[in-house]
Design a protein around this motif. Structure first.
Motif, PDB file in Angstrom:
ATOM      1  N   HIS A  16       0.835  -1.205   0.000  1.00 33.30           N
ATOM      2  CA  HIS A  16       0.000   0.000   0.000  1.00 33.30           C
ATOM      3  C   HIS A  16       0.869   1.255   0.000  1.00 33.30           C
ATOM      4  N   ASN A  17       1.956   1.227   0.766  1.00 38.54           N
ATOM      5  CA  ASN A  17       2.856   2.381   0.782  1.00 38.54           C
ATOM      6  C   ASN A  17       3.510   2.594  -0.573  1.00 38.54           C
ATOM      7  N   CYS A  62       1.153   4.465  -2.656  1.00 33.79           N
ATOM      8  CA  CYS A  62       1.149   5.883  -2.297  1.00 33.79           C
ATOM      9  C   CYS A  62       2.399   6.591  -2.820  1.00 33.79           C
ATOM     10  N   LEU A  63       3.545   5.959  -2.645  1.00 35.76           N
ATOM     11  CA  LEU A  63       4.804   6.555  -3.098  1.00 35.76           C
ATOM     12  C   LEU A  63       4.839   6.749  -4.609  1.00 35.76           C
ATOM     13  N   LYS A 110       2.794   7.828  -6.560  1.00 36.77           N
ATOM     14  CA  LYS A 110       2.195   9.079  -7.015  1.00 36.77           C
ATOM     15  C   LYS A 110       3.213  10.205  -7.087  1.00 36.77           C
ATOM     16  N   GLU A 121       2.361  -2.239  -8.379  1.00 41.73           N
ATOM     17  CA  GLU A 121       2.918  -1.321  -7.390  1.00 41.73           C
ATOM     18  C   GLU A 121       4.441  -1.305  -7.390  1.00 41.73           C
TER      19      GLU A 121
END
Length: 215
Positions: free
Chosen positions: A9-10, A13-14, A16, A68
């Protein structure tokens, strides 16, 4: 949410905030623990690397997080170091590991730009003589089938398939300079026989620089 899920999940986010078209390293703890960005600051700060390694991960995990860890970044180069935890598992079968590796590489070949270069990093060898230290450090005390003989056999199989498929470049030079006279990972480079300190990764980075720099 598991630790693996939080890290994935991180990454999402990263991603982006990344600059697309740069270099990605992905894999398990041997990738995650590689302090490549910090080391590059004094070597070649113009090289931008995104580290998408997750400690303890296996090939199944990487196949679940390809977006991801790779595709969302649209990288110009991908360096892969995954599979050693598969080898350490009690149910390990070399044939399945090779099948998993082929799935990973074929997905990359199909979904990245034709200009993207994919590098399969050979597995670092281990120091099984440090097994008592491994028992204390990891809490597991098992190398499983993760012997130097098996690691070398898998390295050869991956290299053979890579050459026949033509969809990735195998990097075997990263093992040079890491071994003692017995062919084990040098004790001064390793925490418990498998994972490395920064001085070991400094040797790896030196060997990787031509691949990081090439157009």
């Amino acid at each position: 949410m598991t630790d693996w899920e939080m890290k994935v999940h991180n990454f999402m986010c990263l991603n982006k905030f990344v600059k697309k078209g740069e270099i990605v390293f992905t894999g398990s703890s041997l990738c995650e623990l590689f302090p490549i960005n910090e080391m590059l600051q004094n070597v070649e700060p113009r090289i931008r690397v995104y580290n998408r390694g997750i400690g303890g991960d296996v090939t199944d995990g990487l196949l679940e997080r390809m977006d991801e860890s790779i595709f969302d970044l649209e990288p110009k180069k991908v360096f892969i170091n995954i599979g050693t935890n598969d080898i350490s598992r009690p149910e390990y079968k070399r044939e399945r590991l090779m099948s998993q590796y082929r799935k990973i590489l074929m997905q990359i070949c199909r979904r990245v730009s034709p200009e993207t270069k994919t590098y399969v990093m050979s597995y670092y060898l281990v120091n099984c003589e440090m097994l008592p230290v491994a028992q204390t450090w990891s809490g597991e005390g098992q190398f499983g089938a993760r012997t130097n003989a098996e690691l070398e056999a898998v390295n050869a199989e991956v290299g053979k398939w890579q050459r026949s498929s033509g969809c990735a470049h195998a990097i075997r030079c990263v093992r040079l300079g890491l071994l003692d006279e017995k062919g084990n990972l040098k004790a001064e480079y390793t925490i418990e026989g498998m994972h490395m300190y920064a001085n070991g990764y400094a040797v790896v980075l030196e060997k990787l620089m031509p691949y990081l720099l090439e157009e």
